[in-house]
Design a protein around this motif. Structure first.
Motif, PDB file in Angstrom:
ATOM      1  N   ALA A   1       0.806  -1.220   0.000  1.00 25.23           N
ATOM      2  CA  ALA A   1       0.000   0.000   0.000  1.00 25.23           C
ATOM      3  C   ALA A   1       0.840   1.272   0.000  1.00 25.23           C
ATOM      4  N   VAL A   2       2.079   1.191  -0.429  1.00 25.65           N
ATOM      5  CA  VAL A   2       2.884   2.417  -0.509  1.00 25.65           C
ATOM      6  C   VAL A   2       2.242   3.367  -1.510  1.00 25.65           C
ATOM      7  N   ALA A   3       2.491   4.629  -1.316  1.00 23.76           N
ATOM      8  CA  ALA A   3       1.941   5.622  -2.242  1.00 23.76           C
ATOM      9  C   ALA A   3       2.433   5.336  -3.653  1.00 23.76           C
ATOM     10  N   PRO A   4       1.566   5.508  -4.643  1.00 21.72           N
ATOM     11  CA  PRO A   4       1.998   5.279  -6.027  1.00 21.72           C
ATOM     12  C   PRO A   4       3.204   6.149  -6.369  1.00 21.72           C
ATOM     13  N   SER A   5       4.169   5.545  -6.983  1.00 23.25           N
ATOM     14  CA  SER A   5       5.393   6.280  -7.306  1.00 23.25           C
ATOM     15  C   SER A   5       5.287   6.874  -8.708  1.00 23.25           C
ATOM     16  N   HIS A   6       6.240   7.698  -8.997  1.00 21.40           N
ATOM     17  CA  HIS A   6       6.339   8.257 -10.339  1.00 21.40           C
ATOM     18  C   HIS A   6       7.356   7.463 -11.151  1.00 21.40           C
ATOM     19  N   CYS A   7       7.640   6.267 -10.697  1.00 16.67           N
ATOM     20  CA  CYS A   7       8.587   5.381 -11.370  1.00 16.67           C
ATOM     21  C   CYS A   7       7.928   4.850 -12.650  1.00 16.67           C
ATOM     22  N   SER A   8       8.612   4.993 -13.753  1.00  9.96           N
ATOM     23  CA  SER A   8       8.070   4.531 -15.041  1.00  9.96           C
ATOM     24  C   SER A   8       8.142   3.012 -15.136  1.00  9.96           C
ATOM     25  N   LYS A   9       7.518   2.480 -16.159  1.00 15.57           N
ATOM     26  CA  LYS A   9       7.575   1.042 -16.417  1.00 15.57           C
ATOM     27  C   LYS A   9       9.032   0.593 -16.556  1.00 15.57           C
ATOM     28  N   ASP A  10       9.831   1.357 -17.281  1.00 11.88           N
ATOM     29  CA  ASP A  10      11.247   1.008 -17.451  1.00 11.88           C
ATOM     30  C   ASP A  10      11.986   1.035 -16.117  1.00 11.88           C
TER      31      ASP A  10
ATOM     32  N   TYR B   1      10.944  -5.327  -1.143  1.00 12.02           N
ATOM     33  CA  TYR B   1      11.982  -4.587  -1.874  1.00 12.02           C
ATOM     34  C   TYR B   1      11.362  -3.448  -2.687  1.00 12.02           C
ATOM     35  N   LEU B   2      10.318  -3.752  -3.437  1.00 15.83           N
ATOM     36  CA  LEU B   2       9.671  -2.717  -4.249  1.00 15.83           C
ATOM     37  C   LEU B   2       9.086  -1.617  -3.367  1.00 15.83           C
ATOM     38  N   SER B   3       8.491  -2.007  -2.233  1.00 16.78           N
ATOM     39  CA  SER B   3       7.921  -0.981  -1.349  1.00 16.78           C
ATOM     40  C   SER B   3       9.016  -0.075  -0.799  1.00 16.78           C
ATOM     41  N   LEU B   4      10.176  -0.646  -0.473  1.00 19.05           N
ATOM     42  CA  LEU B   4      11.299   0.173  -0.003  1.00 19.05           C
ATOM     43  C   LEU B   4      11.801   1.126  -1.092  1.00 19.05           C
ATOM     44  N   MET B   5      11.630   0.721  -2.344  1.00 18.68           N
ATOM     45  CA  MET B   5      12.038   1.556  -3.476  1.00 18.68           C
ATOM     46  C   MET B   5      10.911   2.485  -3.929  1.00 18.68           C
ATOM     47  N   GLY B   6       9.786   2.479  -3.191  1.00 19.12           N
ATOM     48  CA  GLY B   6       8.681   3.393  -3.474  1.00 19.12           C
ATOM     49  C   GLY B   6       7.727   2.930  -4.552  1.00 19.12           C
ATOM     50  N   VAL B   7       7.703   1.621  -4.812  1.00 17.45           N
ATOM     51  CA  VAL B   7       6.838   1.077  -5.865  1.00 17.45           C
ATOM     52  C   VAL B   7       5.766   0.192  -5.239  1.00 17.45           C
ATOM     53  N   SER B   8       4.521   0.480  -5.560  1.00 14.35           N
ATOM     54  CA  SER B   8       3.404  -0.339  -5.118  1.00 14.35           C
ATOM     55  C   SER B   8       3.232  -1.514  -6.081  1.00 14.35           C
ATOM     56  N   ALA B   9       2.977  -2.689  -5.529  1.00 11.06           N
ATOM     57  CA  ALA B   9       2.785  -3.882  -6.361  1.00 11.06           C
ATOM     58  C   ALA B   9       1.756  -4.789  -5.708  1.00 11.06           C
ATOM     59  N   ASN B  10       1.325  -5.806  -6.431  1.00  9.08           N
ATOM     60  CA  ASN B  10       0.361  -6.774  -5.923  1.00  9.08           C
ATOM     61  C   ASN B  10       0.997  -8.148  -5.829  1.00  9.08           C
ATOM     62  N   TRP B  11       0.669  -8.845  -4.750  1.00  6.23           N
ATOM     63  CA  TRP B  11       1.090 -10.232  -4.555  1.00  6.23           C
ATOM     64  C   TRP B  11      -0.094 -11.079  -4.968  1.00  6.23           C
ATOM     65  N   GLU B  12       0.033 -11.784  -6.069  1.00  7.78           N
ATOM     66  CA  GLU B  12      -1.057 -12.572  -6.635  1.00  7.78           C
ATOM     67  C   GLU B  12      -0.909 -14.047  -6.254  1.00  7.78           C
ATOM     68  N   PHE B  13      -2.029 -14.665  -5.911  1.00  3.78           N
ATOM     69  CA  PHE B  13      -2.066 -16.087  -5.579  1.00  3.78           C
ATOM     70  C   PHE B  13      -3.029 -16.774  -6.539  1.00  3.78           C
ATOM     71  N   GLY B  14      -2.624 -17.934  -7.040  1.00  5.31           N
ATOM     72  CA  GLY B  14      -3.482 -18.661  -7.967  1.00  5.31           C
ATOM     73  C   GLY B  14      -3.390 -20.157  -7.754  1.00  5.31           C
ATOM     74  N   VAL B  15      -4.373 -20.856  -8.324  1.00  5.75           N
ATOM     75  CA  VAL B  15      -4.394 -22.320  -8.273  1.00  5.75           C
ATOM     76  C   VAL B  15      -4.649 -22.869  -9.673  1.00  5.75           C
ATOM     77  N   ARG B  16      -4.156 -24.068  -9.864  1.00  4.05           N
ATOM     78  CA  ARG B  16      -4.412 -24.820 -11.089  1.00  4.05           C
ATOM     79  C   ARG B  16      -5.045 -26.130 -10.640  1.00  4.05           C
ATOM     80  N   PRO B  17      -6.214 -26.499 -11.221  1.00  3.71           N
ATOM     81  CA  PRO B  17      -6.920 -27.681 -10.720  1.00  3.71           C
ATOM     82  C   PRO B  17      -6.263 -29.031 -11.080  1.00  3.71           C
TER      83      PRO B  17
END
Length: 127
Positions: free
Chosen positions: A37-46, A79-95
């Motif tokens: 939940a870090v504030a959205p950064s101005h870090c570009s995709k690159d 690591y990304l949060s420390l660098m100011g980047v917000s990200a999502n941790w995704e969980f999935g299953v395969r049957p």
């Protein structure tokens, strides 16, 4: 060499290791929600891809093959949060055959896996 990404990686690894050892899954997820939940950064995709490449350049020195998705994703999220980047941790299953997996995404970009691999999983939770 830039010291900030390496320092952030080492700190993220230490914090994630502590959280993993000292917490139950529910508490680990609560910590991860705070990190994500870090504030959205101005870090570009690159910029985000560069940070992720740096992260992956450090991993052969500290991760084993048994830490493939859960712990590696936890460390990357911190690591990304420390660098100011917000990200999502995704969980999935395969049957069939049953398998569970997790990975990190930023605005739909898979950062620590391949899109072809994660597309085999149906997302069941996002942190």
């Amino acid at each position: 060499m830039h010291w900030r990404p390496m320092t952030a990686f080492l700190l993220a690894f230490a914090v994630a290791a502590h959280v993993r050892r000292a917490s139950h899954l529910k508490q680990t997820l609560a910590s991860a929600r705070k990190w994500a939940a870090v504030a959205p950064s101005h870090c570009s995709k690159d910029c985000i891809l560069d940070l992720t490449r740096r992260f992956h350049s450090f991993t052969p020195y500290v991760f084993t093959s048994h830490e493939a998705c859960f712990f590696r994703s936890l460390v990357l999220l911190k690591y990304l949060s420390l660098m100011g980047v917000s990200a999502n941790w995704e969980f999935g299953v395969r049957p069939l055959p049953f398998s569970a997996h997790c990975w990190i995404e930023h605005d739909g970009m898979v950062l620590n896996d391949h899109l072809g691999h994660v597309s085999e999983y149906r997302k069941i939770m996002s942190v």
